[in-house]
Structure formats: C-alpha cells, structure tokens
Design a protein around this motif. Structure first.
Motif, PDB file in Angstrom:
ATOM      1  N   VAL A 177     143.232 100.752  41.080  1.00 56.06           N
ATOM      2  CA  VAL A 177     143.807 102.102  41.105  1.00 56.06           C
ATOM      3  C   VAL A 177     143.422 102.861  39.838  1.00 56.06           C
ATOM      4  N   GLU A 178     143.492 102.187  38.695  1.00 54.79           N
ATOM      5  CA  GLU A 178     143.123 102.839  37.436  1.00 54.79           C
ATOM      6  C   GLU A 178     141.652 103.241  37.427  1.00 54.79           C
ATOM      7  N   LYS A 179     140.792 102.389  37.982  1.00 50.56           N
ATOM      8  CA  LYS A 179     139.361 102.731  38.041  1.00 50.56           C
ATOM      9  C   LYS A 179     139.126 103.924  38.954  1.00 50.56           C
ATOM     10  N   ILE A 180     139.815 103.961  40.080  1.00 54.37           N
ATOM     11  CA  ILE A 180     139.675 105.116  40.972  1.00 54.37           C
ATOM     12  C   ILE A 180     140.202 106.364  40.274  1.00 54.37           C
ATOM     13  N   ARG A 181     141.330 106.237  39.606  1.00 54.54           N
ATOM     14  CA  ARG A 181     141.907 107.373  38.878  1.00 54.54           C
ATOM     15  C   ARG A 181     140.919 107.873  37.819  1.00 54.54           C
ATOM     16  N   GLU A 182     140.301 106.944  37.077  1.00 54.23           N
ATOM     17  CA  GLU A 182     139.322 107.332  36.053  1.00 54.23           C
ATOM     18  C   GLU A 182     138.117 108.011  36.690  1.00 54.23           C
ATOM     19  N   SER A 183     137.678 107.498  37.831  1.00 52.29           N
ATOM     20  CA  SER A 183     136.526 108.101  38.521  1.00 52.29           C
ATOM     21  C   SER A 183     136.846 109.510  38.998  1.00 52.29           C
ATOM     22  N   VAL A 184     138.004 109.656  39.617  1.00 52.98           N
ATOM     23  CA  VAL A 184     138.411 110.983  40.103  1.00 52.98           C
ATOM     24  C   VAL A 184     138.552 111.939  38.920  1.00 52.98           C
ATOM     25  N   ALA A 185     139.180 111.474  37.847  1.00 52.74           N
ATOM     26  CA  ALA A 185     139.343 112.322  36.662  1.00 52.74           C
ATOM     27  C   ALA A 185     137.988 112.738  36.096  1.00 52.74           C
ATOM     28  N   TYR A 186     137.052 111.796  36.068  1.00 50.31           N
ATOM     29  CA  TYR A 186     135.720 112.092  35.526  1.00 50.31           C
ATOM     30  C   TYR A 186     135.016 113.171  36.358  1.00 50.31           C
ATOM     31  N   TRP A 187     135.023 113.010  37.687  1.00 52.94           N
ATOM     32  CA  TRP A 187     134.261 113.920  38.548  1.00 52.94           C
ATOM     33  C   TRP A 187     134.977 115.226  38.853  1.00 52.94           C
ATOM     34  N   THR A 188     136.224 115.357  38.424  1.00 48.49           N
ATOM     35  CA  THR A 188     136.926 116.638  38.605  1.00 48.49           C
ATOM     36  C   THR A 188     137.176 117.349  37.277  1.00 48.49           C
ATOM     37  N   ALA A 189     136.713 116.754  36.178  1.00 53.41           N
ATOM     38  CA  ALA A 189     137.015 117.290  34.841  1.00 53.41           C
ATOM     39  C   ALA A 189     136.348 118.628  34.553  1.00 53.41           C
ATOM     40  N   THR A 190     135.140 118.839  35.065  1.00 53.92           N
ATOM     41  CA  THR A 190     134.418 120.080  34.777  1.00 53.92           C
ATOM     42  C   THR A 190     133.756 120.605  36.053  1.00 53.92           C
ATOM     43  N   PRO A 191     133.514 121.910  36.107  1.00 55.25           N
ATOM     44  CA  PRO A 191     132.817 122.471  37.263  1.00 55.25           C
ATOM     45  C   PRO A 191     131.418 121.870  37.454  1.00 55.25           C
ATOM     46  N   LYS A 192     130.742 121.561  36.344  1.00 51.51           N
ATOM     47  CA  LYS A 192     129.405 120.972  36.431  1.00 51.51           C
ATOM     48  C   LYS A 192     129.451 119.595  37.107  1.00 51.51           C
ATOM     49  N   ARG A 193     130.421 118.787  36.721  1.00 51.27           N
ATOM     50  CA  ARG A 193     130.556 117.466  37.345  1.00 51.27           C
ATOM     51  C   ARG A 193     130.965 117.597  38.818  1.00 51.27           C
ATOM     52  N   GLN A 194     131.866 118.517  39.108  1.00 52.81           N
ATOM     53  CA  GLN A 194     132.272 118.736  40.492  1.00 52.81           C
ATOM     54  C   GLN A 194     131.062 119.109  41.354  1.00 52.81           C
ATOM     55  N   LYS A 195     130.204 119.961  40.797  1.00 53.95           N
ATOM     56  CA  LYS A 195     129.011 120.386  41.531  1.00 53.95           C
ATOM     57  C   LYS A 195     128.079 119.198  41.768  1.00 53.95           C
ATOM     58  N   LYS A 196     127.890 118.377  40.758  1.00 54.80           N
ATOM     59  CA  LYS A 196     127.034 117.197  40.895  1.00 54.80           C
ATOM     60  C   LYS A 196     127.603 116.241  41.944  1.00 54.80           C
ATOM     61  N   PHE A 197     128.913 116.090  41.951  1.00 56.85           N
ATOM     62  CA  PHE A 197     129.555 115.232  42.948  1.00 56.85           C
ATOM     63  C   PHE A 197     129.292 115.791  44.348  1.00 56.85           C
ATOM     64  N   GLU A 198     129.511 117.094  44.534  1.00 63.93           N
ATOM     65  CA  GLU A 198     129.297 117.729  45.842  1.00 63.93           C
ATOM     66  C   GLU A 198     127.838 117.642  46.279  1.00 63.93           C
ATOM     67  N   GLU A 199     126.908 117.790  45.341  1.00 64.95           N
ATOM     68  CA  GLU A 199     125.487 117.663  45.671  1.00 64.95           C
ATOM     69  C   GLU A 199     125.171 116.252  46.180  1.00 64.95           C
ATOM     70  N   THR A 200     125.764 115.257  45.535  1.00 67.29           N
ATOM     71  CA  THR A 200     125.533 113.874  45.956  1.00 67.29           C
ATOM     72  C   THR A 200     126.163 113.620  47.327  1.00 67.29           C
ATOM     73  N   VAL A 201     127.323 114.204  47.567  1.00 66.19           N
ATOM     74  CA  VAL A 201     127.951 114.106  48.893  1.00 66.19           C
ATOM     75  C   VAL A 201     126.983 114.633  49.948  1.00 66.19           C
ATOM     76  N   ASN A 202     126.382 115.786  49.674  1.00 68.64           N
ATOM     77  CA  ASN A 202     125.435 116.391  50.627  1.00 68.64           C
ATOM     78  C   ASN A 202     124.161 115.561  50.774  1.00 68.64           C
ATOM     79  N   GLN A 203     123.651 115.037  49.672  1.00 71.77           N
ATOM     80  CA  GLN A 203     122.438 114.220  49.722  1.00 71.77           C
ATOM     81  C   GLN A 203     122.637 112.967  50.567  1.00 71.77           C
ATOM     82  N   LEU A 204     123.820 112.389  50.481  1.00 73.04           N
ATOM     83  CA  LEU A 204     124.111 111.182  51.250  1.00 73.04           C
ATOM     84  C   LEU A 204     124.589 111.507  52.668  1.00 73.04           C
TER      85      LEU A 204
END
Length: 193
Positions: free
Chosen positions: A67-94
């Motif tokens: 749970v802590e690892k998932i929480r850290e991952s979610v926190a990491y990928w939602t921390a900045t708009p740039k990271r959110q965009k990179k996450f969304e791009e990877t979602v689309n690529q996959l």
C-alpha cells in the motif's frame, strides 16, 4: 405521523449507548413496520464505523508495504503537471483503455485506500513501463504485492469479511456471513422492485 416520516425513514444509525436503545424502541413503537424498508429489520443500526475502521486498518497492515509503495507511486505521478502528462502519455502508448484519474488516499477514510488501490491496479503495466523510462521513479511493486493489493481492493470482499468474522465470531462465522449475504440479497431484491 406528521410529515409521513414513517414512509421516509429506512434506517437510523446511532452509537452503542444504552439510552439510544431505549430511544429506538420508543421510536419503533410509534412507526408502522409495514412502511419501513424490509419491515423495519434494518431500522436500528448500531454504529460500527469505528470497529470497521480498526478491522480494515488491521487488514491493510498485512499489505502495508505494498500500500505504501502504491501510495508513493500515485504521489509521484500526481505531484506535478509534467509528471501527470508523462503518465497519461504512457497510458496512451500502452493503449490502456482506462480513464480514471490517480488519487491518493486519506488516512481518515479507509475506503479511499480501496479506491486508490483499485485505480492503481488499472495502471499496473503503466507503472512498470515508467520505472524503465523515468530514472527518478524508484518505487516498484513486486508481483506478490500487486496480487495482495488486488485481493484487498475489493474483488474478494466476502472473503475478507469471512477472514475477520472468523476472528470475531469463531464457530459462528458462517452464520454471521450468511446474515450479511442475505441482507445484501434482500436489499437488492427490494430495490429491484
């Protein structure tokens, strides 16, 4: 009754104070059971939120590291708009078809941990891919941790109930789980009609 309140109340939830038991008995005497949901069998509900919260937290402690690892991952990928965009791009690529947004849980709302886990599970492959593409992203769950998260996140709610009821009720576990299952079926049937 004034304002037809007997046709508008299905359940009253109160804490476990004995004076509330007396008050609920007096209230039931004034209401007609036939107008209440399931004949009033669910009218007086004792507040078990605190107990439930402790049970769930105990259960989540079993998979605390995951749970802590998932929480850290979610926190990491939602921390900045740039990271959110990179996450969304990877979602689309996959070609991941899911559109739910990642969200962190709240310590005082245990169901938010379930929601966080359920959403993260939708993007398991995205997190794995991003580990290879983002050097600063260090949190990766093992397959076993993902499996625990999957089990806890809601697919096996009755199994979780059985596990904790076994601790609470011992030999009467099956009867208590059957009661909960039957109430769920009764509610479903009532709402379908």
């Amino acid at each position: 009754m004034d304002w037809n309140i007997d046709r508008k109340i299905s359940t009253v939830t109160v804490d476990n104070c004995s004076t509330n038991d007396v008050m609920m008995t007096m209230s039931m005497d004034k209401l007609s059971n036939t107008s209440l949901l399931l004949g009033g069998s669910l009218f007086h509900m004792r507040c078990c939120t605190h107990i439930l919260n402790l049970i769930v937290k105990d259960g989540l402690d079993v998979i605390r590291v995951g749970v802590e690892k998932i929480r850290e991952s979610v926190a990491y990928w939602t921390a900045t708009p740039k990271r959110q965009k990179k996450f969304e791009e990877t979602v689309n690529q996959l070609r991941n078809p899911h559109t739910k947004k990642l969200g962190l849980d709240c310590a005082t709302r245990w169901n938010s941990t379930y929601l966080m886990l359920q959403t993260a599970l939708l993007y398991k492959d995205v997190f794995s891919r991003l580990k290879n593409r983002e050097p600063q992203y260090k949190t990766v769950l093992s397959e076993k941790e993902w499996e625990f998260a999957r089990e806890i996140s809601g697919r096996y709610k009755i199994s979780v109930l059985e596990f904790y009821f076994r601790k609470l009720y011992g030999d009467k576990t099956e009867d208590e789980v059957d009661k909960v299952r039957q109430i769920c079926y009764d509610l479903l049937q009532e709402y379908q009609h």
